[in-house]
Motif scaffolding. Structure first.
Motif, PDB file in Angstrom:
ATOM      1  N   ARG A 212       0.728  -1.250   0.212  1.00 12.42           N
ATOM      2  CA  ARG A 212      -0.279  -0.004   0.161  1.00 12.42           C
ATOM      3  C   ARG A 212       0.866   1.460   0.014  1.00 12.42           C
ATOM      4  O   ARG A 212       0.511   2.391  -0.067  1.00 12.42           O
ATOM      5  N   GLU A 213       2.097   1.301   0.306  1.00 10.12           N
ATOM      6  CA  GLU A 213       3.035   2.387   0.113  1.00 10.12           C
ATOM      7  C   GLU A 213       2.917   2.870  -1.258  1.00 10.12           C
ATOM      8  O   GLU A 213       3.280   3.785  -1.834  1.00 10.12           O
ATOM      9  N   VAL A 214       2.891   1.755  -2.387  1.00 11.52           N
ATOM     10  CA  VAL A 214       2.794   2.096  -3.713  1.00 11.52           C
ATOM     11  C   VAL A 214       1.480   1.927  -4.241  1.00 11.52           C
ATOM     12  O   VAL A 214       1.061   2.695  -5.314  1.00 11.52           O
ATOM     13  N   VAL A 215       0.489   1.217  -3.908  1.00 13.70           N
ATOM     14  CA  VAL A 215      -0.906   0.959  -4.593  1.00 13.70           C
ATOM     15  C   VAL A 215      -1.775   1.085  -3.464  1.00 13.70           C
ATOM     16  O   VAL A 215      -2.129   0.041  -2.663  1.00 13.70           O
ATOM     17  N   PRO A 216      -2.144   2.219  -2.917  1.00 17.70           N
ATOM     18  CA  PRO A 216      -2.815   2.587  -1.687  1.00 17.70           C
ATOM     19  C   PRO A 216      -4.102   1.717  -1.583  1.00 17.70           C
ATOM     20  O   PRO A 216      -4.728   1.350  -0.492  1.00 17.70           O
ATOM     21  N   LYS A 217      -4.775   1.399  -2.577  1.00 15.30           N
ATOM     22  CA  LYS A 217      -6.155   0.615  -2.518  1.00 15.30           C
ATOM     23  C   LYS A 217      -5.885  -0.841  -2.628  1.00 15.30           C
ATOM     24  O   LYS A 217      -6.866  -1.536  -3.054  1.00 15.30           O
ATOM     25  N   ALA A 218      -4.836  -1.173  -2.659  1.00 16.52           N
ATOM     26  CA  ALA A 218      -4.374  -2.536  -3.025  1.00 16.52           C
ATOM     27  C   ALA A 218      -4.980  -3.482  -1.725  1.00 16.52           C
ATOM     28  O   ALA A 218      -5.360  -3.022  -0.472  1.00 16.52           O
ATOM     29  N   THR A 219      -5.521  -4.736  -2.179  1.00 22.72           N
ATOM     30  CA  THR A 219      -6.067  -5.734  -1.168  1.00 22.72           C
ATOM     31  C   THR A 219      -5.223  -6.991  -1.106  1.00 22.72           C
ATOM     32  O   THR A 219      -4.595  -7.297  -2.031  1.00 22.72           O
ATOM     33  N   LEU A 220      -5.316  -7.666   0.129  1.00 19.59           N
ATOM     34  CA  LEU A 220      -4.395  -8.760   0.265  1.00 19.59           C
ATOM     35  C   LEU A 220      -5.228  -9.914   0.721  1.00 19.59           C
ATOM     36  O   LEU A 220      -6.244  -9.853   1.723  1.00 19.59           O
ATOM     37  N   VAL A 221      -5.432 -11.228   0.126  1.00 21.05           N
ATOM     38  CA  VAL A 221      -6.092 -12.385   0.707  1.00 21.05           C
ATOM     39  C   VAL A 221      -5.168 -13.483   1.185  1.00 21.05           C
ATOM     40  O   VAL A 221      -4.166 -13.646   0.611  1.00 21.05           O
ATOM     41  N   SER A 222      -5.232 -13.762   2.393  1.00 22.79           N
ATOM     42  CA  SER A 222      -4.110 -14.622   3.226  1.00 22.79           C
ATOM     43  C   SER A 222      -4.992 -16.074   3.495  1.00 22.79           C
ATOM     44  O   SER A 222      -6.048 -16.262   3.841  1.00 22.79           O
ATOM     45  N   THR A 223      -4.034 -16.866   3.210  1.00 27.94           N
ATOM     46  CA  THR A 223      -4.554 -18.340   3.443  1.00 27.94           C
ATOM     47  C   THR A 223      -3.542 -19.103   4.253  1.00 27.94           C
ATOM     48  O   THR A 223      -2.117 -19.188   4.117  1.00 27.94           O
ATOM     49  N   TYR A 224      -3.873 -19.659   5.338  1.00 26.82           N
ATOM     50  CA  TYR A 224      -3.276 -20.431   6.404  1.00 26.82           C
ATOM     51  C   TYR A 224      -3.876 -21.916   6.126  1.00 26.82           C
ATOM     52  O   TYR A 224      -4.782 -22.303   6.355  1.00 26.82           O
ATOM     53  N   THR A 225      -2.610 -22.649   5.462  1.00 33.10           N
ATOM     54  CA  THR A 225      -2.680 -24.058   5.439  1.00 33.10           C
ATOM     55  C   THR A 225      -2.766 -24.875   6.515  1.00 33.10           C
ATOM     56  O   THR A 225      -3.391 -26.174   6.414  1.00 33.10           O
ATOM     57  N   ASN A 229       4.747 -27.368   4.989  1.00 34.86           N
ATOM     58  CA  ASN A 229       5.557 -28.338   4.234  1.00 34.86           C
ATOM     59  C   ASN A 229       4.979 -28.927   3.326  1.00 34.86           C
ATOM     60  O   ASN A 229       5.195 -29.806   2.581  1.00 34.86           O
ATOM     61  N   ASP A 230       3.392 -29.132   3.414  1.00 34.13           N
ATOM     62  CA  ASP A 230       2.592 -29.772   2.607  1.00 34.13           C
ATOM     63  C   ASP A 230       2.170 -29.216   1.249  1.00 34.13           C
ATOM     64  O   ASP A 230       1.667 -28.166   1.328  1.00 34.13           O
ATOM     65  N   SER A 231       2.794 -29.682   0.041  1.00 31.94           N
ATOM     66  CA  SER A 231       2.810 -29.225  -1.179  1.00 31.94           C
ATOM     67  C   SER A 231       1.421 -29.126  -1.600  1.00 31.94           C
ATOM     68  O   SER A 231       0.726 -28.384  -2.337  1.00 31.94           O
ATOM     69  N   ALA A 232       0.600 -30.292  -1.345  1.00 31.09           N
ATOM     70  CA  ALA A 232      -0.786 -30.509  -1.720  1.00 31.09           C
ATOM     71  C   ALA A 232      -1.444 -29.461  -1.237  1.00 31.09           C
ATOM     72  O   ALA A 232      -2.228 -28.640  -2.016  1.00 31.09           O
ATOM     73  N   LYS A 233      -1.513 -29.045  -0.091  1.00 26.92           N
ATOM     74  CA  LYS A 233      -2.360 -27.709   0.687  1.00 26.92           C
ATOM     75  C   LYS A 233      -1.975 -26.538   0.123  1.00 26.92           C
ATOM     76  O   LYS A 233      -2.804 -25.708  -0.334  1.00 26.92           O
ATOM     77  N   ALA A 234      -0.391 -26.415  -0.425  1.00 21.16           N
ATOM     78  CA  ALA A 234      -0.200 -24.905  -0.725  1.00 21.16           C
ATOM     79  C   ALA A 234      -0.616 -24.925  -2.082  1.00 21.16           C
ATOM     80  O   ALA A 234      -0.954 -23.888  -2.592  1.00 21.16           O
ATOM     81  N   LYS A 235      -0.613 -26.037  -2.901  1.00 18.11           N
ATOM     82  CA  LYS A 235      -0.816 -26.022  -4.345  1.00 18.11           C
ATOM     83  C   LYS A 235      -2.622 -25.275  -4.532  1.00 18.11           C
ATOM     84  O   LYS A 235      -2.839 -24.537  -5.167  1.00 18.11           O
ATOM     85  N   GLU A 236      -3.093 -26.091  -3.624  1.00 22.48           N
ATOM     86  CA  GLU A 236      -4.571 -25.666  -3.461  1.00 22.48           C
ATOM     87  C   GLU A 236      -5.010 -24.376  -3.188  1.00 22.48           C
ATOM     88  O   GLU A 236      -5.838 -23.662  -3.745  1.00 22.48           O
ATOM     89  N   ALA A 237      -4.060 -23.872  -2.205  1.00 26.05           N
ATOM     90  CA  ALA A 237      -4.381 -22.502  -1.711  1.00 26.05           C
ATOM     91  C   ALA A 237      -3.931 -21.336  -2.734  1.00 26.05           C
ATOM     92  O   ALA A 237      -4.674 -20.656  -2.882  1.00 26.05           O
ATOM     93  N   ILE A 238      -2.703 -21.713  -3.544  1.00 27.82           N
ATOM     94  CA  ILE A 238      -2.323 -20.775  -4.704  1.00 27.82           C
ATOM     95  C   ILE A 238      -3.363 -20.639  -5.577  1.00 27.82           C
ATOM     96  O   ILE A 238      -3.697 -19.646  -6.313  1.00 27.82           O
ATOM     97  N   GLN A 239      -4.178 -21.888  -5.764  1.00 38.11           N
ATOM     98  CA  GLN A 239      -4.810 -21.865  -7.138  1.00 38.11           C
ATOM     99  C   GLN A 239      -6.223 -21.017  -6.703  1.00 38.11           C
ATOM    100  O   GLN A 239      -6.801 -20.580  -7.652  1.00 38.11           O
ATOM    101  N   ALA A 240      -6.672 -21.309  -5.490  1.00 44.70           N
ATOM    102  CA  ALA A 240      -7.942 -20.638  -5.050  1.00 44.70           C
ATOM    103  C   ALA A 240      -7.576 -19.246  -4.945  1.00 44.70           C
ATOM    104  O   ALA A 240      -8.501 -18.272  -5.414  1.00 44.70           O
ATOM    105  N   GLN A 241      -6.317 -18.823  -4.683  1.00 44.15           N
ATOM    106  CA  GLN A 241      -6.231 -17.247  -4.626  1.00 44.15           C
ATOM    107  C   GLN A 241      -5.957 -16.694  -6.157  1.00 44.15           C
ATOM    108  O   GLN A 241      -6.621 -15.631  -6.357  1.00 44.15           O
ATOM    109  N   ILE A 242      -5.504 -17.632  -6.845  1.00 42.96           N
ATOM    110  CA  ILE A 242      -5.555 -17.012  -8.271  1.00 42.96           C
ATOM    111  C   ILE A 242      -6.830 -16.987  -8.934  1.00 42.96           C
ATOM    112  O   ILE A 242      -7.184 -16.024  -9.636  1.00 42.96           O
ATOM    113  N   SER A 243      -7.779 -17.928  -8.457  1.00 43.93           N
ATOM    114  CA  SER A 243      -9.248 -17.881  -8.935  1.00 43.93           C
ATOM    115  C   SER A 243      -9.883 -16.688  -8.083  1.00 43.93           C
ATOM    116  O   SER A 243     -10.914 -16.079  -9.087  1.00 43.93           O
TER     117      SER A 243
END
Length: 363
Positions: A212-225, A229-243
């Motif tokens: 927000r120092e650069v993009v004041p109206k930016a938003t962030l979605v956070s996911t806690y898997t 170290n669980d790659s399957a959970k991480a990939k699922e979270a990344i894909q959901a955020q991309i969606s």
């Protein structure tokens, strides 16, 4: 080499709220009555009679490394040893290393190193803290000690406690991401991590504050898997955020980092590293390197050690914008992005920007 272990050993696993802390201890005798004020106030030898880097005065410099894990693990433990090896090679020093040391053998292993006339005993992780009493024994009288710290190691006149401020690197990481987002017209970012704890929640806040120092109206979605170290959970979270429209995602993970980054790469989403410089990596590819790994701090400490410039008895906090590490690197900076980032980090270093204050503004 993955960045996973470096994230955990330096920040989370040590229970220091994302502080990558380490201890450097040195003593020239086991005399508990040594003048404390002198040790704390003096320079590299800390008033203990140490002359760095040839502490024992035998005409050569030898660094001894003890690791509780496999030093060929292609992760944290190997990177820690690699830092010693690389610097020693430049200086013509020797490194003696032993991996997979059980905690129960730490004390005897340290004594064995000292018997080989090492000038520094470096412990790769705090699991081996049982070795530290050897620093007060005659066999280790002329050695410096480097130990990743846990919270129960107090500052004393014979040691140097070294740490970083995680809010600095997370804020600057967000700023770097913000530069990329502004250039591309993006307004949504993602943050994928493991357990939901104070350090990970604050890390996400600092990252958003930097964006927000650069993009004041930016938003962030956070996911806690729940698992770094669980790659399957991480990939699922990344894909959901991309969606959900995230165009920049920070996989603040351990062993699952590469799997997460590969998903981001497949969708053209920008991504960052959690601790190491991986701008040269092509599979997966990273756009921003957030650098704060223990191996980097160890190398910086060795550089000071080489100059007889390690000060005992006082804390050493590595400052972004002042010291070599921590730092942030845009892998392929466009226009004046590199200059803007450098100026932002410099302002953090000279305290023109207060990371804690920026995080508090988010509530």
């Amino acid at each position: 080499m993955t960045a996973g272990r470096s994230l955990w050993r330096s920040r989370a696993a040590l229970g220091l709220a994302l502080t990558g802390a380490l201890v450097l201890s040195g003593c020239a005798s086991n005399d508990a009555t040594a003048p404390k004020a002198t040790a704390a106030a003096s320079g590299g030898s800390g008033g203990s009679g140490l002359n760095e880097p040839d502490v024992n005065g035998d005409g050569k410099v030898v660094i001894g490394v003890l690791s509780p894990g496999d030093i060929n693990d292609r992760g944290y433990y190997e990177s820690f040893v690699d830092s010693a090896d690389a610097f020693a090679k430049e200086k013509g020093w020797k490194v003696i290393k032993r991996g997979s040391v059980p905690a129960s053998d730490a004390l005897s292993a340290a004594r064995a190193l000292c018997q080989q006339h090492v000038d520094m005993v470096a412990l790769a992780a705090s699991e081996l803290k049982a070795a530290i009493p050897a620093s007060e024994e005659p066999v280790c009288a002329k050695t410096a000690w480097y130990v990743p710290s846990s919270a129960n190691i107090d500052q004393t006149p014979r040691i140097m406690l070294s740490s970083d401020n995680p809010n600095q690197s997370m804020l600057a990481a967000g700023y770097a991401a913000g530069l990329k987002m502004k250039a591309a017209g993006y307004t949504k970012a993602g943050f994928v991590t493991g357990i939901k704890a104070d350090f990970s929640v604050l890390g996400a806040k600092a990252f958003l504050a930097g964006i927000r120092e650069v993009v004041p109206k930016a938003t962030l979605v956070s996911t806690y898997t729940g698992d770094f170290n669980d790659s399957a959970k991480a990939k699922e979270a990344i894909q959901a955020q991309i969606s959900q429209g995230a165009k920049v995602i920070y996989p603040y993970l351990g062993g699952a980092t590469d799997a997460a980054a590969q998903v981001a790469n497949a969708s053209g989403v920008l991504t960052l590293t959690p601790g190491t410089d991986r701008c040269a990596s092509t599979s997966p590819k990273f756009d921003i390197s957030v650098i704060f790994s223990p191996g980097d701090y160890f190398r910086a400490a060795l550089e000071d050690f080489a100059k007889d410039d390690l000060k005992m008895g006082t804390p050493r906090v590595w400052q972004l914008g002042v010291d070599p590490y921590p730092t942030i690197k845009i892998c392929k900076g466009q226009g004046d992005e590199d200059q803007q980032l450098a100026e932002f980090m410099k302002k953090i270093g000279n305290k023109e920007i207060d990371p804690e204050a920026e995080v508090k503004r988010l509530g």
